[in-house]
Design an enzyme around this catalytic site. Structure first.
Site, PDB file in Angstrom:
ATOM      1  N   ASP A 310      -6.360   0.950   1.391  1.00 20.03           N
ATOM      2  CA  ASP A 310      -6.319   0.569   2.808  1.00 20.03           C
ATOM      3  C   ASP A 310      -4.860   0.392   3.225  1.00 20.03           C
ATOM      4  O   ASP A 310      -4.084  -0.281   2.532  1.00 20.03           O
ATOM      5  CB  ASP A 310      -7.098  -0.738   3.026  1.00 20.03           C
ATOM      6  CG  ASP A 310      -7.107  -1.155   4.482  1.00 20.03           C
ATOM      7  OD1 ASP A 310      -6.279  -2.001   4.869  1.00 20.03           O
ATOM      8  OD2 ASP A 310      -7.935  -0.623   5.240  1.00 20.03           O
ATOM      9  N   GLU A 354      -8.551   3.692   8.325  1.00 21.87           N
ATOM     10  CA  GLU A 354      -7.433   3.868   7.404  1.00 21.87           C
ATOM     11  C   GLU A 354      -7.823   3.549   5.970  1.00 21.87           C
ATOM     12  O   GLU A 354      -6.966   3.278   5.124  1.00 21.87           O
ATOM     13  CB  GLU A 354      -6.256   2.982   7.837  1.00 21.87           C
ATOM     14  CG  GLU A 354      -6.511   1.484   7.792  1.00 21.87           C
ATOM     15  CD  GLU A 354      -7.137   0.930   9.075  1.00 21.87           C
ATOM     16  OE1 GLU A 354      -7.055  -0.298   9.282  1.00 21.87           O
ATOM     17  OE2 GLU A 354      -7.700   1.718   9.861  1.00 21.87           O
TER      18      GLU A 354
END
Length: 430
Positions: A310, A354
């Site tokens: 992440d 993301e």
């Protein structure tokens, strides 16, 4: 009728002058010898030689640079070398890479397999005009590899041209349809042979084909070079002049169009499983990869580990530099991830936003932790254009054969959450 004062000797003289080459053939001894020759046909065929080799050049249209007729097709040559009656065919032979169009006529001399063969080079202009007229009349294009008439009642196939469809196709003397069918199946791609035998079965043709209706089968078939190409097999039932029926079997070359279609399908398939921005697997595909790896773990005991990456504070990147810069960061970061894992058996996918998932087969969590830590440092030190440096948090777990995919991802989520809770820019094993 006016007498032109020509006698038989005069006419034979004229014909002899018009014929370029004349050969005496002995089929049983498998040889031939020229009784009249010229420089062109001497160069191509020689003054004498092996009759079998001569037929390969004349019937299969091979030039001197070709590898020759694939051995599987040579089985048919034994049916091409015998002639019960007069036979005439336009042929194409090669001299120094130049195709020569000629008229070949064969006359049996006796019943002992001796023939006389006459060959005359044709004028290109005349040949092309005749060819175009023939194509216009029958509506046939050059994509047909061969055609054949089949009489199922008598188990006979005839009017066969192995190389191209023409107005004077080669007759297979004494070749039964059942014999042809069980021979030609060896030229069909192994995975397509069962369907070929089904479609060419006499009972199937009789029961499935109505008059003037056709059925087709696309499959791969070996060409004369021994290479498999895509072809369309076409079967049609037609009525003959005597009110009986026969079947027409044709093979059409569809290799180029089939390869284009396969490439297009591959592109669409890739589009359906890829994230359009980063090029890695999308959510659905990486989820499928997880199920596949879990099945291998349970059934074949092949271990695997999973990492979830992440990007830290990615929302700030979009808010500060705009979404175009955010997209650039995602694409560049994933290019680095793919490069970093290229030596390993790993599947990479975008889980959402993301967040990215990496499934590494044949790898325990300790090894994946080491690789993920190297990746984290690499990303931290990388300059992402005007955005500058960014960091990422990574969670790592090793799959357990007694858990479900949901269980594995729950543990992975917790490992990633721990990495974020520890101040981000770190790797945590769960």
């Amino acid at each position: 009728m006016e007498n032109n004062n020509y006698n038989i000797a005069d006419l034979l003289n004229i014909i002899e002058k018009e014929i370029d080459a004349i050969y005496i053939i002995n089929e049983k001894k498998n040889n031939y010898e020229a009784v009249k020759d010229n420089p062109l046909f001497n160069k191509i065929l020689g003054k004498s030689g092996n009759y079998f080799e001569m037929l390969k050049k004349l019937i299969f249209h091979f030039d001197d640079k070709s590898a020759g007729v694939n051995e599987k097709y040579q089985v048919f040559l034994s049916n091409l070398n015998k002639f019960d009656g007069k036979y005439s065919k336009r042929i194409k032979i090669f001299s120094d890479d130049t195709a020569i169009i000629a008229q070949m006529t064969i006359y049996p001399l006796n019943k002992d397999g001796e023939y006389i063969m006459l060959i005359t080079e044709m004028d290109n202009g005349v040949y092309m005009q005749d060819f175009l007229n023939f194509e216009k009349e029958l509506g046939i294009d050059s994509t047909y590899l061969f055609t054949m008439h089949v009489n199922l009642d008598e188990d006979i196939c005839n009017s066969v041209s192995v190389t191209e469809m023409s107005e004077d196709p080669m007759n297979y003397t004494g070749l039964k349809y059942s014999q042809w069918r069980m021979t030609i199946v060896n030229m069909i791609f192994p995975e397509d042979q069962k369907l070929f035998l089904e479609y060419t079965d006499p009972e199937y043709l009789i029961s499935h084909l109505e008059l003037r209706r056709s059925t087709t089968l696309d499959c791969q078939m070996m060409n004369l070079d021994g290479k498999y190409i895509w072809v369309k097999l076409i079967f049609k039932k037609i009525q003959k002049a005597d009110d009986n029926f026969c079947f027409v079997f044709m093979v059409q070359d569809i290799h180029e169009s089939s390869m284009r279609l396969i490439e297009d399908l591959k592109k669409y398939e890739e589009m359906s499983i890829r994230d359009p921005l980063t090029g890695v697997y999308n959510h659905g595909k990486i989820k499928d990869e997880l199920y596949t790896s879990l099945n291998r773990l349970k059934n074949e005991k092949i271990p695997f580990s999973i990492a979830m990456l992440d990007i830290d504070y990615f929302k700030k990147v979009n808010d500060t530099y705009g979404h175009a810069s955010g997209d650039y960061v995602l694409k560049t970061l994933l290019a680095n991830v793919k490069e970093h894992f290229k030596e390993y058996n790993a599947s990479i996918g975008r889980w959402g936003g993301e967040e990215f998932v990496i499934i590494a087969d044949n790898m325990n969590k300790e090894k994946l932790y080491e690789i993920a830590e190297e990746l984290r440092i690499k990303i931290m030190n990388y300059k992402f254009g005007n955005v500058g440096n960014i960091t990422c948090s990574i969670g790592v777990v090793e799959a357990n054969e007694n858990e479900t995919a949901l269980d594995a991802f729950d543990r992975l989520d917790r490992a990633l959450y721990s990495a974020k809770s520890c101040g981000r820019n770190c790797v945590i094993c769960g």
